[in-house]
Write a protein that holds these residues in place. Structure first.
Motif, PDB file in Angstrom:
ATOM      1  N   MET A 137      83.606  76.453  38.184  1.00  0.00           N
ATOM      2  CA  MET A 137      82.682  75.906  39.163  1.00  0.00           C
ATOM      3  C   MET A 137      83.428  75.315  40.360  1.00  0.00           C
ATOM      4  SD  MET A 137      79.305  74.083  38.520  1.00  0.00           S
ATOM      5  CE  MET A 137      78.361  73.156  39.651  1.00  0.00           C
ATOM      6  N   ILE A 138      84.574  74.704  40.102  1.00  0.00           N
ATOM      7  CA  ILE A 138      85.372  74.132  41.188  1.00  0.00           C
ATOM      8  C   ILE A 138      85.859  75.231  42.126  1.00  0.00           C
ATOM      9  CG2 ILE A 138      87.528  72.929  41.704  1.00  0.00           C
ATOM     10  CD1 ILE A 138      87.070  71.276  39.178  1.00  0.00           C
ATOM     11  N   ILE A 139      86.266  76.341  41.583  1.00  0.00           N
ATOM     12  CA  ILE A 139      86.718  77.466  42.411  1.00  0.00           C
ATOM     13  C   ILE A 139      85.581  77.976  43.281  1.00  0.00           C
ATOM     14  CG2 ILE A 139      87.557  79.851  42.356  1.00  0.00           C
ATOM     15  CD1 ILE A 139      89.161  79.048  39.848  1.00  0.00           C
ATOM     16  N   ASN A 140      84.388  78.094  42.717  1.00  0.00           N
ATOM     17  CA  ASN A 140      83.222  78.532  43.495  1.00  0.00           C
ATOM     18  C   ASN A 140      82.898  77.546  44.613  1.00  0.00           C
ATOM     19  OD1 ASN A 140      82.895  80.860  42.008  1.00  0.00           O
ATOM     20  ND2 ASN A 140      81.433  79.938  40.593  1.00  0.00           N
ATOM     21  N   LEU A 141      82.947  76.248  44.311  1.00  0.00           N
ATOM     22  CA  LEU A 141      82.678  75.241  45.327  1.00  0.00           C
ATOM     23  C   LEU A 141      83.724  75.277  46.436  1.00  0.00           C
ATOM     24  CD1 LEU A 141      81.516  72.199  43.175  1.00  0.00           C
ATOM     25  CD2 LEU A 141      80.132  73.602  44.716  1.00  0.00           C
ATOM     26  N   LEU A 142      84.981  75.438  46.069  1.00  0.00           N
ATOM     27  CA  LEU A 142      86.032  75.546  47.071  1.00  0.00           C
ATOM     28  C   LEU A 142      85.844  76.791  47.938  1.00  0.00           C
ATOM     29  CD1 LEU A 142      89.215  74.404  45.111  1.00  0.00           C
ATOM     30  CD2 LEU A 142      88.008  73.191  46.935  1.00  0.00           C
ATOM     31  N   GLY A 143      85.418  77.891  47.327  1.00  0.00           N
ATOM     32  CA  GLY A 143      85.141  79.112  48.078  1.00  0.00           C
ATOM     33  C   GLY A 143      84.008  78.921  49.072  1.00  0.00           C
TER      34      GLY A 143
END
Length: 121
Positions: free
Chosen positions: A2-8
């Motif tokens: 989820m953190i990767i998606n938010l950063l994206g």
């Protein structure tokens, strides 16, 4: 994950803001020659306020070695000029009518605008 998606998503929002939404403050030209520095992917200043009906010279100083920075195009005036690295290039513009005139590199990645008014505001 989820953190990767938010950063994206944050990165996408930043890119949209930088390339399409961000508009720096316009510099008011108080003389007939304005120096525009080409560096780090931008024209500085990128928005220039001019007084309608007066001759203006834009002095471009290219500090960016990128091939995209090598040419500046004023499509409204049919002007395309090569900018040599670390050498000033003067581009004389005729007296302009009120309106907004864009200028850019040949690939439209570096962008700027001339905002021309009767009172210079």
């Amino acid at each position: 994950m989820m953190i990767i998606n938010l950063l994206g998503l944050l990165l996408i929002a930043l890119i949209v803001w930088w390339f399409w939404l961000y508009e720096p403050q316009a510099v008011i030209a108080d003389k007939n020659t304005v120096t525009v520095v080409v560096d780090n992917g931008t024209y500085e200043p990128s928005r220039i306020r001019l007084l309608a009906g007066q001759n203006t010279t834009l002095r471009f100083l290219r500090k960016d070695a990128s091939p995209c920075a090598a040419t500046v195009v004023f499509a409204d005036f049919d002007i395309s000029e090569e900018l040599q690295l670390n050498k000033p290039k003067d581009i004389s513009l005729p007296p302009l009518a009120s309106g907004e005139y864009s200028f850019a590199c040949q690939m439209q990645m570096y962008r700027g605008a001339l905002i021309v008014n009767e009172n210079g505001d």
